[in-house]
Design a protein around this motif. Structure first.
Motif, PDB file in Angstrom:
ATOM      1  N   ASP A   1       0.828  -1.212   0.000  1.00 28.94           N
ATOM      2  CA  ASP A   1       0.000   0.000   0.000  1.00 28.94           C
ATOM      3  C   ASP A   1       0.856   1.254   0.000  1.00 28.94           C
ATOM      4  O   ASP A   1       0.429   2.302  -0.484  1.00 28.94           O
ATOM      5  CB  ASP A   1      -0.909   0.023   1.234  1.00 28.94           C
ATOM      6  CG  ASP A   1      -1.918  -1.112   1.224  1.00 28.94           C
ATOM      7  OD1 ASP A   1      -2.594  -1.287   0.194  1.00 28.94           O
ATOM      8  OD2 ASP A   1      -2.021  -1.829   2.235  1.00 28.94           O
ATOM      9  N   ALA A   2       2.070   1.153   0.572  1.00 24.91           N
ATOM     10  CA  ALA A   2       2.920   2.339   0.690  1.00 24.91           C
ATOM     11  C   ALA A   2       4.380   1.928   0.777  1.00 24.91           C
ATOM     12  O   ALA A   2       4.708   0.817   1.203  1.00 24.91           O
ATOM     13  CB  ALA A   2       2.543   3.153   1.929  1.00 24.91           C
ATOM     14  N   VAL A   3       5.248   2.850   0.371  1.00 31.31           N
ATOM     15  CA  VAL A   3       6.688   2.688   0.507  1.00 31.31           C
ATOM     16  C   VAL A   3       7.206   3.840   1.356  1.00 31.31           C
ATOM     17  O   VAL A   3       6.823   4.999   1.152  1.00 31.31           O
ATOM     18  CB  VAL A   3       7.395   2.693  -0.864  1.00 31.31           C
ATOM     19  CG1 VAL A   3       8.898   2.863  -0.706  1.00 31.31           C
ATOM     20  CG2 VAL A   3       7.101   1.398  -1.615  1.00 31.31           C
ATOM     21  N   ILE A   4       8.070   3.518   2.313  1.00 35.56           N
ATOM     22  CA  ILE A   4       8.720   4.529   3.145  1.00 35.56           C
ATOM     23  C   ILE A   4      10.213   4.476   2.864  1.00 35.56           C
ATOM     24  O   ILE A   4      10.850   3.439   3.066  1.00 35.56           O
ATOM     25  CB  ILE A   4       8.464   4.281   4.647  1.00 35.56           C
ATOM     26  CG1 ILE A   4       6.961   4.277   4.932  1.00 35.56           C
ATOM     27  CG2 ILE A   4       9.171   5.335   5.499  1.00 35.56           C
ATOM     28  CD1 ILE A   4       6.618   3.896   6.368  1.00 35.56           C
ATOM     29  N   ASN A   5      10.777   5.576   2.397  1.00 36.15           N
ATOM     30  CA  ASN A   5      12.195   5.610   2.042  1.00 36.15           C
ATOM     31  C   ASN A   5      13.028   6.205   3.182  1.00 36.15           C
ATOM     32  O   ASN A   5      13.004   7.410   3.414  1.00 36.15           O
ATOM     33  CB  ASN A   5      12.407   6.434   0.768  1.00 36.15           C
ATOM     34  CG  ASN A   5      13.874   6.503   0.378  1.00 36.15           C
ATOM     35  OD1 ASN A   5      14.701   5.714   0.846  1.00 36.15           O
ATOM     36  ND2 ASN A   5      14.208   7.453  -0.475  1.00 36.15           N
ATOM     37  N   LEU A   6      13.778   5.339   3.862  1.00 39.00           N
ATOM     38  CA  LEU A   6      14.713   5.771   4.909  1.00 39.00           C
ATOM     39  C   LEU A   6      16.155   5.746   4.428  1.00 39.00           C
ATOM     40  O   LEU A   6      17.056   6.107   5.182  1.00 39.00           O
ATOM     41  CB  LEU A   6      14.596   4.858   6.138  1.00 39.00           C
ATOM     42  CG  LEU A   6      13.244   4.740   6.825  1.00 39.00           C
ATOM     43  CD1 LEU A   6      13.351   3.797   8.008  1.00 39.00           C
ATOM     44  CD2 LEU A   6      12.728   6.087   7.277  1.00 39.00           C
ATOM     45  N   ALA A   7      16.395   5.303   3.202  1.00 36.48           N
ATOM     46  CA  ALA A   7      17.765   5.121   2.724  1.00 36.48           C
ATOM     47  C   ALA A   7      18.437   6.456   2.471  1.00 36.48           C
ATOM     48  O   ALA A   7      17.859   7.349   1.852  1.00 36.48           O
ATOM     49  CB  ALA A   7      17.760   4.295   1.437  1.00 36.48           C
TER      50      ALA A   7
END
Length: 277
Positions: free
Chosen positions: A41-47
């Protein structure tokens, strides 16, 4: 950050981690197939490559990961059907401000170093991307400096406490009246969760928010630590690190219903416990 966020998200969401060395944000072929199979449903970019005034990473390294890497992940997410995206930028995109003139989500960018510049460039490219994908929803978060167990960068509170615990003085640049802000890592993670919940319900568009708190003058921070742990504060000549960077989070508090739960005393007590072992 990833570990703290995972624990918060797992309370109400299914979480799948894509991390090095198997998944490399610079190379979509290392994660596109798996991301497609997940049907997220969603992507969270911490990179990101982290850094500051003293960081030794090259400009090209910062931009390859923080700008192009984010853009590649964003594009890949959209191609496999993910319409909700959370991007972790940084308060450092603003550079600095005068005391009392706190930065807001609409304040202009003026980064002081390559890390801040790369995050600013990543935001601009993200805003351009969404013009081509009008059904996409992107929340950009600009967090201040984060403190907690296993945090990578040794920010001032950590350096000050380490100095006292090793029998040294706390050294403050200039008069120490410049102001900064810090968050405990769990408060930061909760802010990301709140942003995700907002993104899932929002209409298409781009939504920037600041995550910050615990504003203090550096000299006041040092004296607070000395009052708890003993020791002495001494003033040393000012450097290019002696600048103010503060924010106004009223919009975040109102829209995301988020504010930090750990105040500066809590943070100092927790860091003291971690660093004394």
């Amino acid at each position: 950050m990833g570990k703290a966020l995972r624990e918060k998200l797992r309370l109400e969401h299914n979480v799948i981690i894509f991390d090095l060395p198997e998944s490399d944000i610079r190379n979509p072929e290392t994660f596109k197939k798996n991301l497609s199979a997940v049907k997220a449903d969603a992507v969270i970019n911490l990179a990101a490559i982290l850094g500051g005034v003293k960081n030794s990473a090259s400009v090209s390294d910062f931009f390859e990961v923080n700008v192009m890497g984010n853009l590649k992940l964003l594009k890949t997410a959209y191609e496999v059907g993910v319409k909700n995206y959370i991007f972790l930028s940084s308060l450092s995109v603003y550079g600095e401000n005068k005391i009392g003139e706190h930065r807001t989500p609409s304040s202009p960018f003026n980064p002081k170093h390559s890390y801040g510049a790369s995050k600013a460039a990543a935001e601009f490219s993200t805003m351009q991307f969404i013009k081509e994908t009008p059904d996409m929803k992107i929340v950009t978060l600009r967090p201040t400096m984060v403190l907690g167990e296993n945090t990578v960068i040794s920010h001032a509170p950590i350096e000050f406490i380490k100095a006292i615990l090793s029998g040294k003085n706390i050294e403050i640049y200039g008069e120490g009246r410049h102001e900064r802000e810090w968050l405990w890592i769990n408060d930061m993670a909760l802010g990301i969760v709140k942003a995700l919940e907002y993104c899932l319900k929002a209409g298409p568009g781009h939504y920037p928010f600041i995550l910050s708190g615990n504003r203090t003058a550096m000299r006041d921070l040092a004296e607070k630590i000395v009052s708890k742990l003993g020791g002495k504060v001494v003033l040393v000549p000012s450097t290019n690190q002696a600048f103010t960077l503060t924010s106004d989070v009223s919009e975040t508090e109102k829209i995301l219903n988020w504010s930090p739960q750990n105040n500066l005393d809590d943070i100092i007590n927790k860091l003291s416990g971690l660093l004394s072992h």
